[in-house]
Design a protein around this motif. Structure first.
Motif, PDB file in Angstrom:
ATOM      1  N   MET A   1       0.718  -1.355   0.146  1.00  0.00           N
ATOM      2  CA  MET A   1       0.155   0.128   0.027  1.00  0.00           C
ATOM      3  C   MET A   1       0.770   1.239   0.036  1.00  0.00           C
ATOM      4  N   THR A   2       0.472   2.438  -0.810  1.00  0.00           N
ATOM      5  CA  THR A   2       1.042   3.504  -0.677  1.00  0.00           C
ATOM      6  C   THR A   2       0.866   4.201   0.630  1.00  0.00           C
ATOM      7  N   ALA A   3       1.456   5.349   0.754  1.00  0.00           N
ATOM      8  CA  ALA A   3       1.105   6.162   2.134  1.00  0.00           C
ATOM      9  C   ALA A   3      -0.203   6.898   1.978  1.00  0.00           C
ATOM     10  N   SER A   4      -0.633   7.072   0.671  1.00  0.00           N
ATOM     11  CA  SER A   4      -2.217   7.794   0.475  1.00  0.00           C
ATOM     12  C   SER A   4      -3.107   6.508   0.594  1.00  0.00           C
ATOM     13  N   ASP A   5      -2.684   5.350   0.321  1.00  0.00           N
ATOM     14  CA  ASP A   5      -3.762   4.224   0.615  1.00  0.00           C
ATOM     15  C   ASP A   5      -3.795   3.769   1.966  1.00  0.00           C
ATOM     16  N   GLU A   6      -2.786   4.064   2.677  1.00  0.00           N
ATOM     17  CA  GLU A   6      -2.741   3.936   4.265  1.00  0.00           C
ATOM     18  C   GLU A   6      -3.474   4.703   5.003  1.00  0.00           C
ATOM     19  N   LEU A   7      -3.535   6.222   4.517  1.00  0.00           N
ATOM     20  CA  LEU A   7      -4.195   7.026   5.148  1.00  0.00           C
ATOM     21  C   LEU A   7      -5.673   7.011   4.670  1.00  0.00           C
ATOM     22  N   LEU A   8      -6.287   6.671   3.752  1.00  0.00           N
ATOM     23  CA  LEU A   8      -7.407   6.378   3.245  1.00  0.00           C
ATOM     24  C   LEU A   8      -8.152   4.976   3.905  1.00  0.00           C
ATOM     25  N   ALA A   9      -7.314   3.959   4.099  1.00  0.00           N
ATOM     26  CA  ALA A   9      -7.765   2.975   4.786  1.00  0.00           C
ATOM     27  C   ALA A   9      -8.038   3.277   6.457  1.00  0.00           C
ATOM     28  N   ALA A  10      -7.139   4.305   6.935  1.00  0.00           N
ATOM     29  CA  ALA A  10      -7.085   4.859   8.373  1.00  0.00           C
ATOM     30  C   ALA A  10      -8.728   5.964   8.396  1.00  0.00           C
ATOM     31  N   ILE A 108     -10.845  15.254  -0.053  1.00  0.00           N
ATOM     32  CA  ILE A 108     -10.354  14.958   1.300  1.00  0.00           C
ATOM     33  C   ILE A 108      -8.963  14.859   1.599  1.00  0.00           C
ATOM     34  N   MET A 109      -8.641  15.647   2.288  1.00  0.00           N
ATOM     35  CA  MET A 109      -7.208  15.879   2.709  1.00  0.00           C
ATOM     36  C   MET A 109      -6.718  15.471   4.285  1.00  0.00           C
ATOM     37  N   ILE A 110      -5.543  14.720   4.098  1.00  0.00           N
ATOM     38  CA  ILE A 110      -5.007  14.025   5.616  1.00  0.00           C
ATOM     39  C   ILE A 110      -3.591  14.484   5.558  1.00  0.00           C
ATOM     40  N   GLY A 111      -3.026  14.776   6.602  1.00  0.00           N
ATOM     41  CA  GLY A 111      -1.669  14.886   7.045  1.00  0.00           C
ATOM     42  C   GLY A 111      -1.450  14.960   8.360  1.00  0.00           C
ATOM     43  N   PHE A 249       0.227  17.638   3.096  1.00  0.00           N
ATOM     44  CA  PHE A 249      -1.135  16.935   3.093  1.00  0.00           C
ATOM     45  C   PHE A 249      -1.240  16.287   1.778  1.00  0.00           C
ATOM     46  N   THR A 250      -2.112  15.008   2.003  1.00  0.00           N
ATOM     47  CA  THR A 250      -2.287  14.215   0.775  1.00  0.00           C
ATOM     48  C   THR A 250      -3.886  14.332   0.339  1.00  0.00           C
ATOM     49  N   LYS A 251      -4.162  14.432  -0.858  1.00  0.00           N
ATOM     50  CA  LYS A 251      -5.492  14.087  -1.222  1.00  0.00           C
ATOM     51  C   LYS A 251      -6.053  12.716  -1.377  1.00  0.00           C
TER      52      LYS A 251
END
Length: 262
Positions: A1-10, A108-111, A249-251
């Motif tokens: 999983m990419t970092a973006s995938d991990e953030l979306l899963a969380a 949806i932004m996460i960081g 931050f990542t979209k």
């Protein structure tokens, strides 16, 4: 999983639960849907996923969910919150067919909270503060309504005041100039998760582009970090998204509200 995938899963696992609607008055379940009622005559429909539903099932759920709200004369507005990464065949068409209006999508932004919790210089005469008094909260709500192109709503202000009294984690932050609120935003830590949300951020047009929104965001992130929350999430407009991207931050997806009004 990419970092973006991990953030979306969380995001999906930790936030798309009852944690998403801490101020709900009632929650009714319709299959995987959560039909939420808030104070001020507001309905809100959300879910963690649609449980693999096909087009026919989704076409049945939409009018059934709307009927639940339309039978309650106190409900004036219902928002159906969609996410771009969900498998939802036919949902867009079913919502439009049942009187929902599609609004502008947001990112949806996460960081990391630590990335936002930085020193930001302020224009001369601008002061940041957390507001707790009812009069200040109502003034903040009126400013936000006007910036978002709506008439000030006493019902919305009442709901925010009630939430502020009820929830000690709920924080309201403003930027003042000569006694006038020129920018504002909420911080909503989510107990039991890694996340705190930053919401409702807006700045009076004549004060934009001077770093006030960035400073207000940094203040909220610092508060979240001090309470042990390591991640910040936000549904961001095209105005705020670039600011968050500059801080790493990542979209992870998009969210589009569909709104029905009585």
């Amino acid at each position: 999983m990419t970092a973006s995938d991990e953030l979306l899963a969380a995001y999906d696992a930790q936030l798309r639960t009852d944690a998403e609607t801490p101020s709900a008055l009632t929650v009714k379940h319709l299959g995987p849907l959560r039909l939420v009622t808030f104070s001020g005559g507001r309905g809100f429909i959300t879910y963690q996923d649609l449980a693999g539903a096909d087009r026919a099932q989704i076409e049945r759920w939409v009018p059934e969910a709307l009927d639940y709200y339309s039978q309650n004369p106190a409900i004036a507005k219902v928002e159906w919150k969609t996410r771009g990464h969900d498998h939802a065949p036919g949902l867009h068409e079913a919502l439009l067919a049942n009187g929902f209006i599609e609004e502008e999508p947001e990112s949806i932004m996460i960081g990391a909270a630590s990335a936002l919790a930085v020193e930001v210089p302020l224009p001369e005469g601008i002061t940041l503060r957390r507001v707790t008094k009812d009069a200040d909260i109502r003034a903040m709500c009126a400013m936000q309504d006007l910036v978002f192109g709506e008439q000030p709503s006493a019902e919305y202000a009442d709901a925010i005041v009630a939430r502020a009294h009820r929830d000690p984690l709920f924080e309201l932050w403003v930027a003042d100039h000569a006694g006038e609120i020129v920018s504002a935003g909420r911080l909503e830590p989510v107990p039991g998760t890694d996340f705190a949300g930053i919401w409702g951020g807006c700045t009076v047009e004549s004060w934009r582009g001077q770093g006030i929104y960035r400073a207000l965001t940094a203040a909220r992130a610092s508060s979240a970090l001090a309470q042990g929350y390591t991640l910040i999430h936000s549904d961001s407009t095209g105005y705020s998204r670039p600011i968050l991207e500059r801080y790493g931050f990542t979209k992870v997806s998009t969210t589009t509200p569909y709104v029905w009004k009585r």
